[in-house]
Design a protein around this motif. Structure first.
Motif, PDB file in Angstrom:
ATOM      1  N   ARG A 244      25.225  -0.359  34.633  1.00 53.48           N
ATOM      2  CA  ARG A 244      24.260  -1.416  34.890  1.00 53.48           C
ATOM      3  C   ARG A 244      23.397  -1.660  33.656  1.00 53.48           C
ATOM      4  NH1 ARG A 244      20.030  -1.028  39.686  1.00 53.48           N
ATOM      5  NH2 ARG A 244      18.511  -1.097  38.040  1.00 53.48           N
ATOM      6  N   LYS A 245      23.199  -2.899  33.313  1.00 49.40           N
ATOM      7  CA  LYS A 245      22.401  -3.254  32.155  1.00 49.40           C
ATOM      8  C   LYS A 245      20.922  -3.095  32.497  1.00 49.40           C
ATOM      9  CE  LYS A 245      22.102  -6.708  28.588  1.00 49.40           C
ATOM     10  NZ  LYS A 245      22.582  -7.967  28.100  1.00 49.40           N
ATOM     11  N   ASP A 246      20.189  -2.420  31.604  1.00 50.18           N
ATOM     12  CA  ASP A 246      18.760  -2.216  31.782  1.00 50.18           C
ATOM     13  C   ASP A 246      18.043  -3.545  31.546  1.00 50.18           C
ATOM     14  OD1 ASP A 246      16.102  -1.472  31.737  1.00 50.18           O
ATOM     15  OD2 ASP A 246      16.339   0.084  30.224  1.00 50.18           O
ATOM     16  N   ALA A 247      17.307  -4.000  32.552  1.00 50.94           N
ATOM     17  CA  ALA A 247      16.626  -5.292  32.460  1.00 50.94           C
ATOM     18  C   ALA A 247      15.546  -5.300  31.389  1.00 50.94           C
ATOM     19  CB  ALA A 247      16.029  -5.663  33.812  1.00 50.94           C
ATOM     20  N   SER A 248      15.049  -4.113  31.017  1.00 53.15           N
ATOM     21  CA  SER A 248      13.986  -4.061  30.012  1.00 53.15           C
ATOM     22  C   SER A 248      14.532  -3.900  28.593  1.00 53.15           C
ATOM     23  CB  SER A 248      13.021  -2.917  30.325  1.00 53.15           C
ATOM     24  OG  SER A 248      13.681  -1.669  30.178  1.00 53.15           O
ATOM     25  N   ALA A 249      15.842  -3.808  28.450  1.00 52.60           N
ATOM     26  CA  ALA A 249      16.436  -3.637  27.123  1.00 52.60           C
ATOM     27  C   ALA A 249      16.180  -4.869  26.265  1.00 52.60           C
ATOM     28  CB  ALA A 249      17.940  -3.381  27.236  1.00 52.60           C
ATOM     29  N   VAL A 250      15.942  -4.629  24.995  1.00 53.71           N
ATOM     30  CA  VAL A 250      15.670  -5.719  24.052  1.00 53.71           C
ATOM     31  C   VAL A 250      16.955  -6.068  23.319  1.00 53.71           C
ATOM     32  CG1 VAL A 250      14.388  -6.367  21.969  1.00 53.71           C
ATOM     33  CG2 VAL A 250      13.278  -4.982  23.742  1.00 53.71           C
ATOM     34  N   GLU A 251      17.276  -7.346  23.267  1.00 54.04           N
ATOM     35  CA  GLU A 251      18.398  -7.819  22.482  1.00 54.04           C
ATOM     36  C   GLU A 251      17.904  -7.973  21.050  1.00 54.04           C
ATOM     37  OE1 GLU A 251      21.543  -8.267  23.446  1.00 54.04           O
ATOM     38  OE2 GLU A 251      21.030  -7.604  25.467  1.00 54.04           O
ATOM     39  N   LEU A 252      18.497  -7.212  20.132  1.00 53.26           N
ATOM     40  CA  LEU A 252      18.030  -7.228  18.745  1.00 53.26           C
ATOM     41  C   LEU A 252      18.020  -8.628  18.150  1.00 53.26           C
ATOM     42  CD1 LEU A 252      19.687  -4.008  17.311  1.00 53.26           C
ATOM     43  CD2 LEU A 252      17.381  -4.314  18.222  1.00 53.26           C
ATOM     44  N   GLU A 253      19.037  -9.407  18.459  1.00 50.57           N
ATOM     45  CA  GLU A 253      19.141 -10.747  17.904  1.00 50.57           C
ATOM     46  C   GLU A 253      18.044 -11.678  18.404  1.00 50.57           C
ATOM     47  OE1 GLU A 253      21.632  -9.029  19.286  1.00 50.57           O
ATOM     48  OE2 GLU A 253      22.890  -8.623  17.550  1.00 50.57           O
ATOM     49  N   SER A 254      17.337 -11.294  19.464  1.00 50.58           N
ATOM     50  CA  SER A 254      16.269 -12.140  19.993  1.00 50.58           C
ATOM     51  C   SER A 254      14.935 -11.881  19.292  1.00 50.58           C
ATOM     52  CB  SER A 254      16.102 -11.912  21.501  1.00 50.58           C
ATOM     53  OG  SER A 254      15.498 -10.645  21.744  1.00 50.58           O
ATOM     54  N   LEU A 255      14.863 -10.825  18.506  1.00 52.66           N
ATOM     55  CA  LEU A 255      13.613 -10.500  17.820  1.00 52.66           C
ATOM     56  C   LEU A 255      13.405 -11.405  16.611  1.00 52.66           C
ATOM     57  CD1 LEU A 255      13.823  -6.605  17.884  1.00 52.66           C
ATOM     58  CD2 LEU A 255      12.399  -8.073  19.319  1.00 52.66           C
ATOM     59  N   ASP A 256      12.129 -11.665  16.304  1.00 56.55           N
ATOM     60  CA  ASP A 256      11.855 -12.482  15.126  1.00 56.55           C
ATOM     61  C   ASP A 256      12.046 -11.640  13.872  1.00 56.55           C
ATOM     62  OD1 ASP A 256       9.252 -11.331  14.157  1.00 56.55           O
ATOM     63  OD2 ASP A 256       8.520 -12.077  16.081  1.00 56.55           O
TER      64      ASP A 256
ATOM     65  N   GLY B  60      10.087 -10.856  11.443  1.00 56.51           N
ATOM     66  CA  GLY B  60       9.036  -9.881  11.150  1.00 56.51           C
ATOM     67  C   GLY B  60       9.260  -8.558  11.858  1.00 56.51           C
ATOM     68  N   TYR B  61       9.560  -8.620  13.162  1.00 55.98           N
ATOM     69  CA  TYR B  61       9.808  -7.373  13.897  1.00 55.98           C
ATOM     70  C   TYR B  61      11.065  -6.670  13.396  1.00 55.98           C
ATOM     71  CZ  TYR B  61       6.126  -7.551  17.410  1.00 55.98           C
ATOM     72  OH  TYR B  61       4.918  -7.532  18.039  1.00 55.98           O
ATOM     73  N   LEU B  62      12.122  -7.434  13.167  1.00 52.37           N
ATOM     74  CA  LEU B  62      13.350  -6.806  12.680  1.00 52.37           C
ATOM     75  C   LEU B  62      13.118  -6.119  11.330  1.00 52.37           C
ATOM     76  CD1 LEU B  62      16.113  -9.340  13.692  1.00 52.37           C
ATOM     77  CD2 LEU B  62      15.934  -6.951  14.404  1.00 52.37           C
ATOM     78  N   ALA B  63      12.422  -6.798  10.422  1.00 54.27           N
ATOM     79  CA  ALA B  63      12.133  -6.202   9.118  1.00 54.27           C
ATOM     80  C   ALA B  63      11.275  -4.953   9.284  1.00 54.27           C
ATOM     81  CB  ALA B  63      11.439  -7.214   8.206  1.00 54.27           C
ATOM     82  N   LEU B  64      10.277  -5.015  10.165  1.00 60.47           N
ATOM     83  CA  LEU B  64       9.421  -3.861  10.427  1.00 60.47           C
ATOM     84  C   LEU B  64      10.234  -2.680  10.946  1.00 60.47           C
ATOM     85  CD1 LEU B  64       6.593  -2.525  10.824  1.00 60.47           C
ATOM     86  CD2 LEU B  64       6.631  -3.525  13.134  1.00 60.47           C
ATOM     87  N   PHE B  65      11.078  -2.922  11.939  1.00 57.48           N
ATOM     88  CA  PHE B  65      11.844  -1.841  12.546  1.00 57.48           C
ATOM     89  C   PHE B  65      12.876  -1.259  11.582  1.00 57.48           C
ATOM     90  CE2 PHE B  65      10.918  -4.155  16.758  1.00 57.48           C
ATOM     91  CZ  PHE B  65       9.674  -3.541  16.856  1.00 57.48           C
ATOM     92  N   VAL B  66      13.493  -2.110  10.763  1.00 55.67           N
ATOM     93  CA  VAL B  66      14.416  -1.608   9.745  1.00 55.67           C
ATOM     94  C   VAL B  66      13.646  -0.734   8.762  1.00 55.67           C
ATOM     95  CG1 VAL B  66      15.869  -2.246   7.772  1.00 55.67           C
ATOM     96  CG2 VAL B  66      16.124  -3.443   9.953  1.00 55.67           C
TER      97      VAL B  66
END
Length: 164
Positions: A4-16, A18-24
């Motif tokens: 079952r897919k977790d409803a709270s999971a974040v799709e990486l491609e949906s992040l802006d 800034g967040y992607l750069a921060l997390f990387v």
């Protein structure tokens, strides 16, 4: 049974961007710390890098460090004492006995070289996995975005502030 897919999971491609750069950046920094700790440079934390950036060009007084780090002299002194205890920073001669000056020790400079080597190895890994061209395009994009946000000069002059 299907997972079952977790409803709270974040799709990486949906992040802006800034967040992607921060997390990387955060994950790269975690990997760098893991590798340098494994190499014997123990006790270092990400926040120590902000002190190191100001000592790369030579000795500084605690007062200078506090100003550059935008913290109190007490906070700068505490961090320097921690780094001294770990062997990464040492006291240096000062023309004024009332002024405490510190510099990177041989161990501190060796830690900087190790960090640079680990980062270079990660860069080569990214190029192997994703292609040198794609990595260069991503780097160019992020540099352009940083410039458009008026953040490039702080990086160029080694005046990046710790996150608040």
């Amino acid at each position: 049974m299907p997972r079952r897919k977790d409803a709270s999971a974040v799709e990486l491609e949906s992040l802006d961007l800034g967040y992607l750069a921060l997390f990387v950046g955060q994950r790269v920094n975690e990997r760098v710390l893991e590798d340098i700790h494994a190499a014997g440079f123990t006790g270092l934390r990400h926040a120590h890098g902000y002190v190191f950036q100001h000592l790369l060009s030579g000795p500084r007084s605690i007062s200078e460090l506090a100003t550059l780090l935008e913290v109190t002299q007490q906070a700068a002194s505490k961090t320097v004492a921690e780094l001294e205890g770990l062997g990464y920073v040492e006291k240096t001669e000062s023309e004024d006995a009332r002024v405490r000056r510190v510099a990177l020790s041989a161990r501190g400079r060796a830690a900087v070289e190790k960090v640079r080597a680990v980062r270079e190895a990660l860069q080569k890994r990214f190029e192997r996995q994703h292609g040198a061209r794609a990595v260069e395009e991503a780097r160019r994009l992020l540099a352009d975005v940083l410039t458009s946000l008026d953040g490039a000069e702080a990086v160029r002059t080694r005046k990046v502030r710790a996150p608040r």
